[in-house]
Design an enzyme around this catalytic site. Structure first.
Site, PDB file in Angstrom:
ATOM      1  N   ASP A  42      50.868  39.567  36.996  1.00  0.00           N
ATOM      2  CA  ASP A  42      49.469  39.650  37.420  1.00  0.00           C
ATOM      3  C   ASP A  42      49.236  38.521  38.410  1.00  0.00           C
ATOM      4  O   ASP A  42      50.041  37.594  38.518  1.00  0.00           O
ATOM      5  CB  ASP A  42      48.542  39.495  36.203  1.00  0.00           C
ATOM      6  N   SER A  43      48.102  38.577  39.092  1.00  0.00           N
ATOM      7  CA  SER A  43      47.748  37.504  40.015  1.00  0.00           C
ATOM      8  C   SER A  43      47.506  36.184  39.276  1.00  0.00           C
ATOM      9  O   SER A  43      47.601  35.128  39.876  1.00  0.00           O
ATOM     10  CB  SER A  43      46.492  37.902  40.784  1.00  0.00           C
ATOM     11  N   CYS A  82      48.119  43.836  37.276  1.00  0.00           N
ATOM     12  CA  CYS A  82      47.032  43.563  38.213  1.00  0.00           C
ATOM     13  C   CYS A  82      46.573  44.856  38.902  1.00  0.00           C
ATOM     14  O   CYS A  82      47.382  45.562  39.508  1.00  0.00           O
ATOM     15  CB  CYS A  82      47.541  42.573  39.257  1.00  0.00           C
ATOM     16  N   GLU A 127      36.313  33.812  33.773  1.00  0.00           N
ATOM     17  CA  GLU A 127      37.212  32.653  33.648  1.00  0.00           C
ATOM     18  C   GLU A 127      36.431  31.409  33.243  1.00  0.00           C
ATOM     19  O   GLU A 127      36.965  30.508  32.608  1.00  0.00           O
ATOM     20  CB  GLU A 127      37.977  32.436  34.957  1.00  0.00           C
ATOM     21  N   CYS A 130      39.874  46.237  36.446  1.00  0.00           N
ATOM     22  CA  CYS A 130      40.299  44.860  36.714  1.00  0.00           C
ATOM     23  C   CYS A 130      40.754  44.249  35.394  1.00  0.00           C
ATOM     24  O   CYS A 130      40.136  44.493  34.347  1.00  0.00           O
ATOM     25  CB  CYS A 130      39.126  44.067  37.299  1.00  0.00           C
ATOM     26  N   HIS A 149      40.436  41.498  34.057  1.00  0.00           N
ATOM     27  CA  HIS A 149      39.519  40.633  33.312  1.00  0.00           C
ATOM     28  C   HIS A 149      38.418  41.390  32.553  1.00  0.00           C
ATOM     29  O   HIS A 149      37.849  40.862  31.611  1.00  0.00           O
ATOM     30  CB  HIS A 149      38.810  39.670  34.264  1.00  0.00           C
TER      31      HIS A 149
HETATM   32  N1  DGL Z   1      44.137  40.637  38.418  1.00  0.00           N
HETATM   33  C1  DGL Z   1      43.138  41.049  39.381  1.00  0.00           C
HETATM   34  C2  DGL Z   1      42.899  42.539  39.265  1.00  0.00           C
HETATM   35  O1  DGL Z   1      43.100  43.146  38.240  1.00  0.00           O
HETATM   36  C3  DGL Z   1      41.844  40.272  39.206  1.00  0.00           C
HETATM   37  C4  DGL Z   1      41.929  38.824  39.648  1.00  0.00           C
HETATM   38  C5  DGL Z   1      42.259  38.692  41.109  1.00  0.00           C
HETATM   39  O2  DGL Z   1      41.381  38.985  41.967  1.00  0.00           O
HETATM   40  O3  DGL Z   1      43.375  38.318  41.407  1.00  0.00           O
HETATM   41  O4  DGL Z   1      42.508  43.150  40.226  1.00  0.00           O
END
Ligand code: DGL
Length: 270
Positions: free
Chosen positions: A15-16, A78, A157, A189, A191
């Protein structure tokens, strides 16, 4: 080619940053015997505001890093990466690669009764049209409404998922969804599963929330079963955490996503 020879190798997830831990949590619950290696690209987060070119480049580097650790398959946790980079990754690498878009869309198509589905996600994911395209492929009679919600990731976050300010922002973001009377909302997303309570307050309990993190586990299980590549015994698997930036922040926030503290986080370079 994935086969029973790979049974004992870990599943790679990237993931990012932190958010993909919602996918790790789902994998740990439903496939507890598997080892997992998670890579969070914390040095380059967020992806959700980056260009397609950057997201593809970062995603390829992340997969290469995980393959060096001998993973048997890759889960792109992600949504921003899955939307922009999945096809490029599948063309480049010769391992099964699972993204979150297809499983999320399948679940939404199954769930909707009035054929009105909403998607909330980062700007990158919304601008890719990956979700509406996949839904149209599955059922072209479904009306899809997308909404970018760039403020949600920092609020979550910050630990503010349940605060009034987040509820107010969610009300604003979801205004059109409410007017359109969607009956299903894809949490597009990593999160957003942490926002379920707030989203239910805004949309009411009747709107079905589709959690991609949960849905992706079905696809992982299917690949492992088809290839007889799942771990054969009944042990409790291990989870290893890798990040590209300073581990302390990741370690501190991980509990919010996983529900438990993590001890060792390794810093590595992509
Ligand atoms: N992991 C990213 C997503 O699911 C969210 C956080 C980011 O913008 O990197 O799109």
């Amino acid at each position: 080619m994935l086969s029973s020879k790979n049974r004992n190798q870990p599943i790679g997830v990237f993931d990012s940053g932190l958010g993909g831990l919602t996918v790790v949590k789902a994998l740990m619950r439903r496939l507890p015997q598997e080892d997992i290696i998670y890579f969070g690209d914390t040095a380059r987060v967020p992806y959700g505001t980056k260009s397609r070119e950057s997201i593809i480049r970062f995603s390829k580097e992340n997969v290469a890093l995980l393959l060096k650790r001998q993973v048997k398959m890759i889960v792109v946790a992600c949504n921003s990466s899955s939307s922009h980079a999945l096809a490029a990754l599948r063309e480049t690498f010769d391992v099964p690669i699972i993204g979150v878009i297809e499983p999320g869309c399948r679940a939404a198509v199954k769930a909707t009764k009035n054929k009105k589905v909403g998607i909330i996600a980062t700007p990158a994911t919304i601008n890719s049209y990956a979700y509406p395209q996949e839904i149209a492929r599955l059922d072209s009679s479904i009306k899809v409404l997308g909404q970018a919600c760039p403020l949600f990731v920092p609020l979550i976050e910050e630990g503010w998922s349940a605060k009034m300010v987040t509820l107010t922002i969610a009300q604003e973001y979801l205004k059109k969804m409410r007017q359109s009377q969607i009956d299903t909302l894809i949490l597009g997303c990593t999160h957003y599963p942490l926002l379920k309570t707030t989203l239910r307050k805004v949309l009411g309990v009747k709107v079905k929330l589709v959690d991609s993190a949960e849905e992706v586990v079905h696809d992982v299980r299917a690949v492992l079963t088809n290839k007889a590549a799942g771990y054969a015994g009944s042990r409790k698997g291990t989870v290893q955490f890798l990040v590209s930036d300073e581990p302390a922040h990741f370690q501190k926030l991980a509990r919010r996503f996983l529900g438990f503290d993590i001890q060792d986080v390794e810093r590595c370079h992509v």
